[in-house]
Design an enzyme around this catalytic site. Structure first.
Site, PDB file in Angstrom:
ATOM      1  N   SER A   1      -2.087   2.716   1.511  1.00  0.00           N
ATOM      2  CA  SER A   1      -2.092   1.681   2.352  1.00  0.00           C
ATOM      3  C   SER A   1      -2.564  -0.045   1.875  1.00  0.00           C
ATOM      4  CB  SER A   1      -2.356   2.418   3.862  1.00  0.00           C
ATOM      5  OG  SER A   1      -1.658   2.295   4.646  1.00  0.00           O
TER       6      SER A   1
ATOM      7  N   SER B   1       0.696  -0.050   4.386  1.00  0.00           N
ATOM      8  CA  SER B   1       0.395  -0.892   6.022  1.00  0.00           C
ATOM      9  C   SER B   1      -0.142  -2.240   5.398  1.00  0.00           C
ATOM     10  CB  SER B   1      -0.126   0.641   7.320  1.00  0.00           C
ATOM     11  OG  SER B   1      -1.150   0.694   6.952  1.00  0.00           O
TER      12      SER B   1
ATOM     13  N   LYS C   1      -7.080  -6.186   9.228  1.00  0.00           N
ATOM     14  CA  LYS C   1      -6.537  -6.099   9.570  1.00  0.00           C
ATOM     15  C   LYS C   1      -6.334  -5.310  10.711  1.00  0.00           C
ATOM     16  CE  LYS C   1      -3.897  -1.310   7.965  1.00  0.00           C
ATOM     17  NZ  LYS C   1      -3.724  -0.852   6.920  1.00  0.00           N
TER      18      LYS C   1
END
Lengths: 483, 475
Positions: free
Chosen positions: B175, B151, B76
Site C-alpha cells: 500500500s 491504498s 494517511k
C-alpha cells in the site's frame, strides 16, 4: 422424588479470579473496585482505533504463582489468542486470552471434606485473560448501561477436571481456592463483588457408568453457598429428566438465587464460533527457569506448609494448626508473635482466644489490632515467669492493655496491683479464712469429695482478687484440708 | 515557487532567506486548493499548519529547530493525530476524533515537521487503486483518468502533485510501494517492527507498517530514521538500534532477481522490457546480478489474503456503533446496533474482507485456510531469508502494470488483488522493501522498481537505492 441414589453427580468447575494488580492486563489503567462508572478507562481499554496491548508482568507473575502453588507445569513459551464475539461490554469485539498455550497445565488442589477425609482435585489448566466491562440491565428502564472500569482487568481462569462429585465437594474446592489466592495475595477472593467467579459444568450418570452424561453449564452463582445449591438443584433436575425419559441438552443455565433453581440462558447449538487465532499484537512471552525460580522464592508460605511447621516445629495440635492457618492474616500474626516468644502453645492460645475474640466482637481486621506482638509476648512471659497468673492476665491486664495500648505491661501490672501473691503467710491466712467459713464443705472433702478443691480455690482466688499464685495456693490448700 | 525535491534543498533556501516555513505552507495550501479535483486530501489542517510554520520559523531563527524543520508532511487517514479527525476513509468513523497521537507522528512533530492534512486512502487500507474510499476515488496527477494505486493513493498523489514535500502511508501488502510506483515517487515499507504501530488503525496487524512516500531517498531515510525504534506502546516494535545513514556511492552489491516475476503471465511487456533495462544498467554499473527460482509466487497473494483478512475481520470488530463512530439511526437493541451500524458504515470491499476473514477463521475451515496459510507464510519467510543471506537485495518490478484506468478493475476483486503480486512478499516475510521510480511508459506513466533487503538492513537498502536513483535523476 426421583431415586437419586442410583445416580452419580459429576462436576467440573471453571473459576475466574481477578488478579490483584495495580494496572489492567494489557494497559496502564488503574484497577479498583467500586469507583464511579467509566472513570478507570483509557483509549486502550475502550478499544480506540490504533491502540495496542502490552504485557503486564505482575499479572503474569501472579498467574505463575497460582500454578506453582497447585504444582502445575508452567509453560515456557506462552502465546495469546483472540476470542472473537460481539457484545456491548467487549470494546474491541474480541477478548485477549490464552487458547492453546495456557500458562499452567495440570496440577492439583487438595480439599478436605466434612467427614475429615481429603481428596485431590485435578486441574486441567490455568490461563490468563482480560476481563470484560460490566453490563447493567436493571439500572435504567429502557437501556442497558455499561461500565468499562472492569474492561481489560487481568484474570486467571482455572479449569478443573470433572473430579468433583457433590455440591459439598464443590464448596470445599472453592473455599480451598479462595484460601489459596488470598494466601498468595493475588486475588481478593470475594465472590459477592465478583473478584472470584465460578461456573459449574454439571452432569449426572448412573453409578458405575464410565461414560459421562451430557453436561450443562451453570452460571451466575455469586456465592459459594449458591454454587452448592445450584449444583444440588441441577442434580435433582437432571435425574428427574432422565427418569422421565427426557434427553439432557448441552446448554447454559443461570442460577436464580431467590428461587434456588436454574433456568436456560442459551443452548449450545446456538453458541458463537469464537474464531480463536493467535493475537498478532503480542509477541510470545517466555517464562524461563530463572524467572520461575525468582517467582517461587518470592511466594509467601502456603497454608499446608504452615500447618506442617505449626504441628512439627511448634508442636501444636492439628486442631490448633488448622484454625491458625485458616486465614493468612491470622497465621502471619501468629508467626510474628512466635518471633518474640518460645512459648508457641501460649502464643497460639492468645492468638486464637483473646486476639480473635477482640477481632470478632469489634468486626475488625487484624491490621487494626491495637496491641503489638511484642506486648503480647510480654504478657506471655509475665505469666511464664510467675509475675502474674493467667486469669489476672486474661481478665484484667489484657482488657486494660486494649484500653490503653500505650502503657507497658510492667506499668499496668503495678498500676492495677496484679502481681501474683506468692507470700506463704498471706496465702495461709486466706486459706484459713475459707476453711473456717465452710466447715460443712471441709467435712465433705475429708470424707472423700476431693472435687471440692476447685470450689475452695475459687473462693481464695476471689479474695486475692485473682492474684494468688494458683500452684502454690493449691499445694498449701490441700495440705491444710488434710490436716 | 520552485518545486522542491528534498528537505535539504528547502533548508538551503531557508538559510539563504529565499523561503520560510510560512511561505511554504501558503504555497502548498494554494496547490492543494488548485488540485482539489484530485481528491488527495480528506481534510486540510490549514490553521494548525500555519501556526506550526510560524513556530518553526521562529525556532529556525533561534537555532533551536528540529531535524525536520521545513518539511511539510501529509498523513494517511488511518494514522491517529490527537484532536484531528481520523476515518480510514470509512463512513463508520465519520466524525471520529483521535484522542491521542500515533508514536510515528509524535516523533516527527518533535523534530518540527509541519502536518498539513490527512490524505484519502482505500477504506481501512484495503485496496490497490484508492477507489474503495467512502469519500471517492483519488486521481493520478499524471493522467487523471487513471488510478494512483492504493491504498495510500492520496498520500502518493499529494507528493506527486507537489501538494506537500512528503507523506506518510501505511503498507500491509504494498500500500505504500504500489502507489509510489504509480506516481513516480519513492515509497518505503520498513522491516516489520521497526516503526511503532501505536496509532495506526490496524488492518493486518502482523503485516502493517507505517512508512514514508517522498521524492528523494534522503527524505525517505530521514523520516524513517526519526519514526523508527522501540516504542513501549507497541509490544511488536523491535529493540534494535536504528542507525543513521550516510550515503557512500560506488559500493558494489550482489543482487538477485526472481525469474518467475518476469516470466509470469500478466506482466505488461513494456514493464518487462524496462525491468530488463534496469538489470542491464546495474550490470553495467558493476553490480553482480543473478536470476534465481522462487517457486512460491503463485501462493503469495492467496496466503496474504487469507492471513490479512483473518486479522482484519477481528481488528475491525471494534467498529460496532457501540462506543464511537457511526451508529445506525435504526438501531433498536444490541443486535441491530451492531448489524445495522456495520452494514451501513462499511463499504463493499471491507465487508468482503471481513466475511472472508470470518470464514477462514471459522471452526470448520480454520485448518484448511488459516493454519495452512500460516505454514505457507513460514516457508516464504524462510526461503526469502535464505535468498537474502545469499544476496544483498532482491529486485523486481514493483507492479505488473503501470497505473490502470479508473474503474478498470473495480468490478473484479481477483484482478485487483493480483496488482499486489510483487509487493506481498516483503510483508509476508517481514522484510523491508522500497519502490523507486526508474522509468516511464511511452504514455508517460511512471514505472517503479522494487528493492527488497534483509531484515533491519535498511541502511544498505537506502544506499543502493540512492545509487540507482542517481542514474535516473531526470525522471
Amino acid at each position: 422424588m426421583a431415586n437419586l441414589d442410583k445416580y452419580e453427580l459429576v462436576i467440573g468447575l471453571e473459576i475466574h479470579a481477578q488478579l490483584k494488580t495495580e494496572s489492567k492486563a494489557f494497559c496502564g489503567d488503574e484497577v479498583k473496585y467500586g469507583e464511579a462508572p467509566n472513570t478507570l478507562v483509557s483509549p486502550i481499554s475502550l478499544g480506540h482505533p490504533g491502540t495496542l496491548p502490552v504485557h503486564n508482568k505482575a499479572a503474569v507473575e501472579k498467574s505463575i504463582m497460582l500454578g506453582l502453588a497447585c504444582n502445575s507445569d508452567i509453560r515456557e513459551y506462552n502465546s495469546y489468542s483472540r476470542k472473537n464475539y460481539f457484545y456491548a461490554d467487549l470494546p474491541k469485539g474480541y477478548q485477549i486470552t490464552q487458547f492453546d498455550t495456557p500458562i499452567c497445565n495440570g496440577g492439583t488442589v487438595e480439599i478436605e471434606l466434612e467427614n475429615g477425609a481429603s481428596k485431590e482435585i485435578h486441574l486441567t489448566r490455568i490461563h490468563m485473560e482480560e476481563d470484560t466491562g460490566k453490563s447493567m440491565h436493571d439500572l435504567d428502564i429502557d437501556n442497558t448501561l455499561v461500565d468499562y472500569n472492569r474492561a481489560g482487568t487481568a484474570l486467571v481462569e482455572m479449569v478443573t477436571e470433572p473430579d468433583l462429585r457433590s455440591g459439598e465437594e464443590a464448596y470445599a474446592f472453592l473455599s480451598e481456592v479462595r484460601k489459596l489466592v488470598r494466601y498468595l495475595d493475588i486475588c481478593d477472593g470475594n465472590m459477592e463483588e465478583g473478584s472470584l467467579r465460578c461456573d459449574a459444568n454439571v452432569s449426572v450418570r448412573l453409578k458405575g457408568a464410565t461414560e459421562f452424561g451430557t453436561k450443562v453449564e451453570v452460571k451466575n452463582m455469586n456465592s459459594m453457598t449458591n454454587v452448592k445449591k445450584a449444583i444440588e438443584h441441577e442434580f435433582i433436575r437432571q435425574v428427574e429428566m432422565i427418569e422421565a425419559g427426557e434427553e439432557i441438552f448441552s446448554e447454559t443455565r443461570s442460577f436464580d438465587a431467590l428461587k434456588g433453581t436454574t433456568f436456560a440462558m442459551r443452548s449450545k447449538e446456538m453458541v458463537n464460533d469464537y474464531r480463536y487465532f493467535p493475537e498478532p499484537d503480542l509477541p510470545p512471552l517466555i517464562v524461563d527457569e530463572a524467572w520461575k525460580m525468582e517467582i517461587k522464592s518470592s511466594m509467601p508460605a502456603l497454608p499446608k506448609v504452615l500447618f506442617q511447621k505449626f504441628t512439627s516445629e511448634f508442636k501444636l495440635s492439628d486442631y490448633d494448626a488448622k484454625i491458625l492457618t485458616e486465614h493468612k492474616e491470622i497465621a502471619d500474626f501468629y508467626l510474628e508473635l512466635c518471633e518474640h516468644t518460645n512459648n508457641y502453645k501460649a502464643a497460639a492460645n492468645w492468638t486464637m482466644g483473646a486476639v480473635k475474640n477482640w477481632l470478632n466482637s469489634n468486626a475488625e481486621h487484624i491490621a487494626n489490632f491495637p496491641l503489638s506482638v511484642a506486648t503480647i509476648s510480654e504478657v506471655i512471659s509475665s505469666i511464664d515467669q510467675g509475675t502474674i497468673n493467667y486469669s489476672a492476665a486474661e481478665q484484667t491486664l489484657f482488657p486494660a492493655l486494649l484500653e490503653n495500648p500505650k502503657a507497658t505491661v510492667e506499668q499496668l501490672i503495678a498500676q492495677l496491683n496484679l502481681a501474683q501473691e506468692g507470700d506463704d503467710d498471706v496465702l495461709q491466712s486466706l486459706i484459713a479464712e475459707v476453711i473456717s467459713e465452710n466447715p460443712a464443705k471441709v467435712a465433705e472433702y475429708k470424707s472423700g469429695k476431693t472435687g471440692l478443691l476447685g470450689m475452695f480455690m475459687g473462693q481464695i482466688m476471689k479474695r486475692s482478687k485473682g492474684k494468688a499464685d494458683p500452684k502454690k495456693t493449691s499445694a498449701l490448700l490441700q495440705k491444710a484440708l488434710e490436716e | 515557487m520552485k518545486r522542491y525535491r528534498s528537505l535539504s534543498q528547502i533548508r538551503l533556501d531557508i538559510d539563504e532567506g529565499k523561503v520560510s516555513c510560512s511561505s511554504l505552507v501558503d504555497y502548498y495550501l494554494e496547490r492543494i486548493a488548485q488540485n482539489s479535483h484530485l481528491n488527495a486530501f480528506l481534510e486540510i489542517f490549514d490553521e494548525d499548519a500555519k501556526a506550526q510554520a510560524k513556530l518553526v520559523d521562529q525556532k529556525l531563527k533561534d537555532g533551536s529547530a528540529g531535524r525536520l524543520a521545513g518539511m511539510v508532511l501529509a498523513i494517511k487517514d488511518n494514522i491517529s493525530y490527537r484532536g484531528h479527525h481520523v476515518s480510514a476513509s470509512s463512513k463508520i468513523l465519520e466524525g471520529f476524533e483521535a484522542v491521542y497521537t500515533a508514536t510515528a507522528v509524535e516523533r516527527l512533530i518533535a523534530e518540527d515537521v509541519i502536518i498539513i492534512g490527512r490524505c484519502n486512502c482505500d477504506e481501512f487500507a484495503m485496496g490497490a487503486s484508492n477507489e474503495n474510499s467512502a469519500y471517492g476515488a483519488v486521481k493520478n496527477a499524471d493522467d487523471e483518468s487513471r488510478v494512483p494505486g492504493g491504498s495510500s493513493g492520496g498520500s502518493a498523489v499529494a507528493v506527486q502533485a507537489d501538494l506537500c514535500l512528503a507523506a506518510l502511508g501505511s503498507d500491509t501488502g504494498g500500500s505504500i510501494r504500489q502507489p509510489a510506483a504509480f506516481t513516480g515517487n519513492v515509497g518505503f515499507k520498513p522491516t516489520y517492527g521497526r516503526v511503532s504501530r501505536w496509532g495506526l488503525l490496524a488492518y493486518g496487524s502482523s503485516f502493517d507498517q507505517i512508512g514514508p512516500i517522498s521524492r528523494s531517498m534522503e527524505d525517505c531515510a530521514l523520516i524513517y530514521e526519526i519514526m523508527a525504534g522501540k516504542d513501549p506502546h507497541d509490544a511488536t516494535s523491535s529493540l534494535k538500534e536504528v542507525d543513521s545513514w550516510e550515503y557512500s556511492p560506488e559500493k558494489k552489491y550482489k543482487i538477485g532477481y526472481i525469474k518467475e516475476t518476469i516470466e509470469r503471465e500478466g506482466i505488461d511487456s513494456e514493464l518487462k522490457a524496462h525491468f530488463n533495462e534496469v538489470l542491464d544498467g546495474l550490470k553495467a554499473d558493476g553490480h553482480e546480478i543473478e536470476a534465481v527460482s522462487f517457486p512460491y509466487l503463485d501462493y503469495m497473494v492467496p496466503c496474504y489474503y487469507v492471513l490479512t483478512t483473518a486479522e482484519a475481520s477481528s481488528n475491525l470488530s471494534r467498529y460496532s456503533g457501540m462506543l464511537y463512530g457511526h451508529r445506525s439511526s435504526e438501531a433498536q437493541d444490541i443486535d441491530t446496533t451492531f448489524i445495522k451500524s456495520r452494514s451501513e458504515g462499511f463499504g463493499e470491499e471491507v465487508k468482503r474482507r471481513i466475511m472472508t476473514g470470518t470464514f477462514v477463521l471459522s471452526a470448520d475451515y480454520y485448518d484448511a485456510y488459516y493454519t495452512k496459510a500460516q505454514k505457507v507464510r513460514r516457508v516464504i519467510q524462510n526461503e526469502s531469508k535464505a535468498l537474502l543471506d545469499k544476496f544483498d537485495f532482491l529486485i523486481s518490478p514493483t507492479t505488473p502494470t503501470a497505473a490502470f484506468k479508473l474503474g478498470e478493475k473495480a468490478s473484479d476483486p481477483i484482478q485487483m488483488y493480483l496488482a499486489d503480486i510483487y509487493t506481498v512478499q516483503a510483508p509476508l516475510a517481514g522484510l523491508p522493501a522500497i519502490s523507486i521510480p526508474t522509468g516511464r511508459t511511452k504514455d508517460g506513466l511512471a514505472i517503479g522498481t522494487q528493492v527488497m533487503g534483509n531484515s533491519f538492513e535498511e541502511k544498505k537498502l537506502f544506499n543502493f537505492c540512492k545509487q540507482v536513483l542517481e542514474s535516473y535523476e531526470n525522471l
